[in-house]
Scaffold this active site. Structure first.
Site, PDB file in Angstrom:
ATOM      1  N   GLU A  15      -0.495   2.371  -1.161  1.00  0.00           N
ATOM      2  CA  GLU A  15       0.930   2.541  -1.499  1.00  0.00           C
ATOM      3  C   GLU A  15       1.041   2.235  -2.989  1.00  0.00           C
ATOM      4  O   GLU A  15       1.017   1.079  -3.389  1.00  0.00           O
ATOM      5  CB  GLU A  15       1.786   1.538  -0.708  1.00  0.00           C
TER       6      GLU A  15
ATOM      7  N   CYS B 253       8.973   0.298  -6.467  1.00  0.00           N
ATOM      8  CA  CYS B 253       8.245   1.571  -6.474  1.00  0.00           C
ATOM      9  C   CYS B 253       9.179   2.728  -6.137  1.00  0.00           C
ATOM     10  O   CYS B 253       9.057   3.815  -6.678  1.00  0.00           O
ATOM     11  CB  CYS B 253       7.073   1.515  -5.496  1.00  0.00           C
TER      12      CYS B 253
HETATM   13  P1  NAP Z   1      -1.218  -4.328  -9.594  1.00  0.00           P
HETATM   14  O1  NAP Z   1      -1.460  -4.920 -10.901  1.00  0.00           O
HETATM   15  O2  NAP Z   1      -1.977  -3.139  -9.188  1.00  0.00           O
HETATM   16  O3  NAP Z   1      -1.458  -5.501  -8.531  1.00  0.00           O
HETATM   17  C1  NAP Z   1      -1.328  -5.293  -7.141  1.00  0.00           C
HETATM   18  C2  NAP Z   1      -2.382  -6.092  -6.429  1.00  0.00           C
HETATM   19  O4  NAP Z   1      -3.659  -5.523  -6.712  1.00  0.00           O
HETATM   20  C3  NAP Z   1      -2.463  -7.545  -6.870  1.00  0.00           C
HETATM   21  O5  NAP Z   1      -2.791  -8.349  -5.770  1.00  0.00           O
HETATM   22  C4  NAP Z   1      -3.614  -7.521  -7.871  1.00  0.00           C
HETATM   23  O6  NAP Z   1      -4.249  -8.766  -8.001  1.00  0.00           O
HETATM   24  C5  NAP Z   1      -4.533  -6.517  -7.240  1.00  0.00           C
HETATM   25  N1  NAP Z   1      -5.447  -5.855  -8.156  1.00  0.00           N
HETATM   26  C6  NAP Z   1      -5.220  -5.469  -9.435  1.00  0.00           C
HETATM   27  N2  NAP Z   1      -6.295  -4.841  -9.925  1.00  0.00           N
HETATM   28  C7  NAP Z   1      -7.218  -4.808  -8.937  1.00  0.00           C
HETATM   29  C8  NAP Z   1      -8.542  -4.316  -8.834  1.00  0.00           C
HETATM   30  N3  NAP Z   1      -9.136  -3.675  -9.837  1.00  0.00           N
HETATM   31  N4  NAP Z   1      -9.197  -4.478  -7.675  1.00  0.00           N
HETATM   32  C9  NAP Z   1      -8.617  -5.099  -6.637  1.00  0.00           C
HETATM   33  N5  NAP Z   1      -7.370  -5.604  -6.679  1.00  0.00           N
HETATM   34  C10 NAP Z   1      -6.670  -5.461  -7.811  1.00  0.00           C
HETATM   35  O7  NAP Z   1       0.314  -3.955  -9.382  1.00  0.00           O
HETATM   36  P2  NAP Z   1       1.584  -4.871  -9.634  1.00  0.00           P
HETATM   37  O8  NAP Z   1       1.865  -4.893 -11.074  1.00  0.00           O
HETATM   38  O9  NAP Z   1       1.456  -6.176  -8.916  1.00  0.00           O
HETATM   39  O10 NAP Z   1       2.708  -4.049  -8.840  1.00  0.00           O
HETATM   40  C11 NAP Z   1       3.416  -3.038  -9.401  1.00  0.00           C
HETATM   41  C12 NAP Z   1       2.926  -1.691  -8.932  1.00  0.00           C
HETATM   42  O11 NAP Z   1       2.953  -1.627  -7.517  1.00  0.00           O
HETATM   43  C13 NAP Z   1       3.840  -0.585  -9.384  1.00  0.00           C
HETATM   44  O12 NAP Z   1       3.076   0.516  -9.803  1.00  0.00           O
HETATM   45  C14 NAP Z   1       4.628  -0.241  -8.143  1.00  0.00           C
HETATM   46  O13 NAP Z   1       5.174   1.035  -8.136  1.00  0.00           O
HETATM   47  C15 NAP Z   1       3.603  -0.433  -7.099  1.00  0.00           C
HETATM   48  N6  NAP Z   1       4.233  -0.607  -5.780  1.00  0.00           N
HETATM   49  C16 NAP Z   1       4.095   0.387  -4.862  1.00  0.00           C
HETATM   50  C17 NAP Z   1       4.720   0.271  -3.629  1.00  0.00           C
HETATM   51  C18 NAP Z   1       4.604   1.330  -2.588  1.00  0.00           C
HETATM   52  O14 NAP Z   1       4.940   1.054  -1.452  1.00  0.00           O
HETATM   53  N7  NAP Z   1       4.155   2.525  -2.887  1.00  0.00           N
HETATM   54  C19 NAP Z   1       5.476  -0.857  -3.350  1.00  0.00           C
HETATM   55  C20 NAP Z   1       5.586  -1.847  -4.321  1.00  0.00           C
HETATM   56  C21 NAP Z   1       4.942  -1.702  -5.538  1.00  0.00           C
HETATM   57  P3  NAP Z   1      -4.056  -9.703  -9.301  1.00  0.00           P
HETATM   58  O15 NAP Z   1      -2.605 -10.050  -9.367  1.00  0.00           O
HETATM   59  O16 NAP Z   1      -4.926 -10.858  -9.020  1.00  0.00           O
HETATM   60  O17 NAP Z   1      -4.494  -8.875 -10.474  1.00  0.00           O
END
Ligand code: NAP
Length: 465
Positions: A229, A263
């Protein structure tokens, strides 16, 4: 030992620090998940449902407490955080009441005496989750997963460790066996090793494209199912037949929900020429009138962004758009003082040449576009790499059909803002990810769809003496 910090984005104050799990602690948790699964998968639905209903009660009874943890850690308004706890309770109840029906055997015709599909759990599932809806994202994974007989391992975003531990506490208080749901306080660099562990059977990630691609590529290598997602830049289309007043009111809410960090927030407002001027004026007036401030205060509409670094990213995106020719109709500059505050902002004239045109903007910044007809509206709506939600405002039946069929998105809401709902499937297409959460589709993502074919043999004829 690496540590995780919980920082209040409204003040910059460090609220708490936590040590990451050691390798030995992580090993113990994985072993416990594996062992618990073997017993949990055999528990009847009624028993699982009783625990899940209690989880709903714990969420509701202490919703203000859970809300304060969310608000202090990631800055959403307290009223929306309390509503988030309530929504999690509704997902728990929904799956407590419906999981058994969604996963009942399905009879199919074949050459066998009897054929059917049985839905069996897979095992421990790793959930990599974001901070923006720190409870809801987790519960919409956990409620169906646990009801299906799987067990959950949560790797939450590193900036919301208190939320992560609170969720574990809720499941414990609800009486779930300890290994059914465990929080793993680990940074993203340790996700690969967890995914490669044979005891972990599948993964779901909600977050950015980069994180999704990384998890999916590791799981691809070790052949494990994933649901992703990811981000979105949802269109919000307004046509002349729409009720303009409702469209404007909802447009403001749809862009600024969760301080603009959702999102499925509407991010691009695509307005027909015939109503554009009136829409723009009313939209800008309402965006400017929003109250920005302390997220704990009851009259605050928009709290801070999650961190100074996310605010700086937003500042850079707006500056890049302006440099490429966009006009700022309101807002457009970060607010001074402590806290990562950015005001509601409207940009017009963002051209396809501007990087911001196709990027996700994760903050209260709206882009507004003028289009001449339904074809142009659909073309602009689809001119992005994402395909999560879409909101279209029209009372013309033919236009509605066009949007339903031709907008590339996992959801089209007509005359309403996009919202997730336990009763409806949720997910995206294009670079917004794949797979579905919620409803019947969501609980069927992490199951073994086992085909059973039974051939009844005629009993052997008695031997003649
Ligand atoms: P993010 O930086 O991708 O982090 C999300 C999760 O992934 C965190 O637990 C993060 O851990 C982990 N993570 C980051 N890089 C990783 C890697 N290389 N390998 C494994 N895990 C990794 O995203 P965010 O800034 O928290 O959230 C915002 C994004 O989420 C936006 O793009 C938003 O649109 C999207 N989102 C999508 C939905 C949907 O349902 N489609 C819902 C909500 C949010 P760490 O914090 O430890 O880095």
């Amino acid at each position: 030992m690496a540590t995780m910090s919980s920082v209040n984005p409204a003040t910059g104050e460090v609220l708490a620090r936590f040590d990451e799990l050691s390798d030995a602690e992580l090993e113990r948790k994985l072993a416990r998940a594996d062992e618990t699964f073997r017993a949990w998968r055999r528990r009847p639905f009624a028993e699982r449902a009783a625990h899940m209903t209690r989880a709903a009660e714990v969420l509701e009874r202490k919703k203000e407490h859970w809300g304060r943890i969310m608000t202090s850690e990631m800055g959403k308004t307290l009223k929306s955080a309390i509503a988030e706890a309530e929504k999690c309770a509704s997902a728990c109840r929904f799956y407590a009441e419906n999981a058994e029906r969604f996963l009942a055997d399905e009879e199919l015709k074949s050459s066998a005496t009897r054929s059917f599909v049985r839905y069996l759990p897979l095992g421990p599932v790793l959930a990599v989750m974001p901070w923006n809806f720190p409870f809801w994202q987790v519960f919409r994974f956990a409620a169906p997963a646990l009801m299906a007989g799987n067990v959950g391992l949560l790797k939450h975003a590193s900036n919301v460790p208190q939320c992560a531990l609170a969720i574990e506490e809720i499941f414990r208080e609800a009486g779930f066996p300890e290994g059914c749901f465990q929080t793993l306080l680990v940074g993203s660099s340790r996700v690969g090793r967890i995914l490669e562990d044979d005891r972990v059977k599948a993964a779901t990630l909600t977050g950015s494209e980069a994180a999704g691609a990384s998890v999916a590529s590791i799981c691809g290598r070790v052949i494990k199912k994933t649901v992703l997602e990811l981000g979105g830049s949802d269109p919000f289309v307004v046509m002349p037949s729409a009720n303009l007043e409702s469209a404007v009111k909802v447009a403001v809410a749809a862009r600024t929900i969760n301080n603009g960090q959702s999102c499925i927030a509407a991010k691009r407002f695509i307005v027909h020429d015939a109503v554009y001027d009136r829409f723009e004026q009313a939209f800008v007036e309402r965006m400017q009138a929003l109250r920005v401030g302390d997220p704990m205060a009851a009259d605050t509409d928009v709290g801070p962004l999650v961190s100074p670094s996310e605010r700086d990213k937003l500042v850079a995106q707006v500056e890049a758009a302006v440099k490429a020719g966009a006009r700022v109709l309101c807002g457009g500059k970060p607010l001074p003082g402590k806290g990562a505050y950015y005001p509601p902002t409207v940009l017009a004239g963002v051209t396809p040449a501007s990087p911001s045109y196709r990027e996700e903007i994760f903050g209260p910044v709206a882009m507004i576009f003028r289009v001449k007809d339904v074809d142009a509206a659909i073309a602009v709506a689809n001119d992005i790499p994402f395909g999560l939600g879409s909101s279209v405002w029209t009372n013309d039946p033919e236009e509605r059909q066009r949007f339903m069929n031709d907008v590339e998105a996992g959801a089209t809401f007509v005359n309403a803002m996009v919202a997730s709902d336990p009763r409806l499937p949720f997910g995206g297409v294009k670079r917004s990810g794949y797979g579905r959460e919620l409803a019947r589709d969501g609980i069927r993502e992490f199951v073994n769809v086992k085909t059973v074919s039974v051939y009844e043999e005629a009993p052997a004829a008695p031997k003649a003496e």
